[in-house]
Scaffold this motif. Sequence first.
Motif, short mmCIF file in Angstrom:
data_model
loop_
_atom_site.label_atom_id
_atom_site.label_comp_id
_atom_site.label_asym_id
_atom_site.label_seq_id
_atom_site.Cartn_x
_atom_site.Cartn_y
_atom_site.Cartn_z
N CYS A 193 0.59 -1.20 0.15
CA CYS A 193 0.00 0.11 0.09
C CYS A 193 0.87 1.14 0.28
N ILE A 194 0.58 2.35 -0.62
CA ILE A 194 1.49 3.75 -0.85
C ILE A 194 -0.13 4.17 -0.23
N VAL A 195 -1.29 4.54 0.14
CA VAL A 195 -2.12 5.16 1.56
C VAL A 195 -3.15 4.60 1.41
N ASN A 196 -3.69 3.78 2.94
CA ASN A 196 -4.92 2.85 2.56
C ASN A 196 -6.43 3.37 3.69
N ALA A 197 -7.33 2.88 4.04
CA ALA A 197 -8.37 3.86 5.00
C ALA A 197 -9.01 2.61 4.81
N ALA A 198 -9.99 2.77 5.58
CA ALA A 198 -10.37 1.42 6.67
C ALA A 198 -11.83 2.07 7.16
N ALA A 199 -12.82 2.13 6.91
CA ALA A 199 -13.93 3.28 7.69
C ALA A 199 -15.10 2.20 8.23
N THR A 200 -15.22 2.83 8.90
CA THR A 200 -17.05 1.86 9.87
C THR A 200 -17.56 2.42 9.85
N VAL A 201 -18.60 3.09 8.85
CA VAL A 201 -19.80 3.44 9.64
C VAL A 201 -20.98 3.64 9.75
N SER A 202 -21.78 4.18 11.16
CA SER A 202 -22.90 3.91 12.53
C SER A 202 -22.95 4.84 11.81
N GLY A 203 -24.52 4.38 11.76
CA GLY A 203 -25.59 5.74 11.68
C GLY A 203 -25.03 6.73 10.53
N ASP A 204 -25.05 8.37 10.98
CA ASP A 204 -23.72 8.92 10.15
C ASP A 204 -23.05 9.62 10.80
N GLU A 205 -22.02 8.43 11.69
CA GLU A 205 -21.06 9.10 11.92
C GLU A 205 -19.68 7.91 11.66
N ALA A 206 -18.87 8.53 11.46
CA ALA A 206 -17.21 7.75 10.17
C ALA A 206 -16.44 7.71 11.06
N ARG A 207 -16.13 5.92 11.68
CA ARG A 207 -14.71 6.11 12.29
C ARG A 207 -13.57 5.79 10.82
N VAL A 208 -13.16 6.75 10.77
CA VAL A 208 -12.11 6.64 9.66
C VAL A 208 -11.16 5.97 9.86
N VAL A 209 -9.74 5.05 9.27
CA VAL A 209 -8.06 4.44 9.85
C VAL A 209 -7.49 5.08 8.73
N LEU A 210 -6.84 6.01 8.61
CA LEU A 210 -6.04 5.89 7.65
C LEU A 210 -4.19 4.95 8.18
#
Lengths: 270, 161
Positions: A193-210
């Motif tokens: 990976c050069i850059v990656n991101a994982a996301a977990t969306v609950s309702g209107d909120e996103a947890r984004v991890v780079l």
Amino acid sequence: MLLSEVGYARPAAVEEAVRLLAEHDGARPLAGGQTILNVMKARAAAPDVLVDLADLEELRAIASTDDGGLVIGAMVTSAELVTSSDVKAARPVLGDVAAQIADVQVRNRGTIGGNVCSNDPTNHLPPVLVAVGATMTIAGADGERDVPAEEFFLGVYMTAVGLGELLTRITLPPLAGARDGFSSVTIGADGTCIVNAAATVSGDEARVVLGCVAATPVLLTAPAEDDAVREAVHGAGLEPPSDVHGSADYRRHLAEVVAARAVAEAGGGG
Amino acid sequence: MEPVTSKRVAVTVNGALHERDVEARRLLVHFLRDELDLTGTHVGCDTGNCGACTVIVDAKAVKSCMLLAVQVDGATIETIESLASDGGLHPLQQAFSDHHALQCGYCTPGMLMSAKHLLDHNAEPTENEIRRAIQGNICRCTGYVNIVEAIAAAAKGEVSA
């Protein structure tokens, strides 16, 4: 290549593995070996003793929890994550991402425990485990302790697993209505990976991890909308490394792109 | 149990049981080549990138430069030498010949073992599945097109006699 001389032990129980790791200062766990053997070839590390975890059956299991979550043993391979029906049912992102790691041969040997404990900043699984809010269970001489994934990664190649300790399993909470996503820009298909991101969306909120932009995964929360996610990444003051694959500016740009894509994959609005 | 720097290892390679005392630091690829004289398995990059050293251990394709010989104690191993039988080529080998799927040939043993691993688990792979199955095997001669065609032909049984 001929490796430096090394001791080898293949314990049959976790307690025995922990004892061996504690008794020998230069002892390191040997899981799939897809990182440490290369590190030893390069003489970047010279463990005195390799404690082979291959016979620790309890580290090889994938189990569903009563509440719909998952418990994954540290010795579960990437290939097993890809084909596991339990993973597919509970948190499919984990199998989808494991399928992108390196190649067939590496996935057949490389383990989830090895991927997170080596904590190379370009690895795939650390951002995923932080996004989903996983719990890491570490065994030591005094028993077990649980560490949240977001406190587990301490630096490049460094985690909360101390000398004489062993990561035994990873617990993923149930989706409970949330959705997961992952996006990356890689060197070739399924490459590093050069850059990656994982996301977990609950309702209107996103947890984004780079991933790949700092020594450890970078956790951000934002409203689950394209503009808001990009703004959050933009405002995070990232100082990613520059290398032959991408300048710091390019990685900062990609971080916004993959974050927005990961959130979109997790069902976040545009 | 205390750590040891060498240990007795028993492995079944291409159907034959071998027992040897092996240093813990010895990589599987060197064990196969230097101890068992099975030199068809090649050392390419020695960093786990090129796949020239690919063998099948307990039905799984692995890179034998990223495995210690002591780790495979008790395992069943297939190397490139297991493919041809009674002087006849394996269908994958024949297909590689039919389709000019090799030039210098250095990557070919590993490429064939990855292809065999694919067909052992997926008898009717798509082109994309073939390409992903050999992603861990680098060929610097062919450009891969003929390799992919050869594996597809072998899967369909379309090889010359």
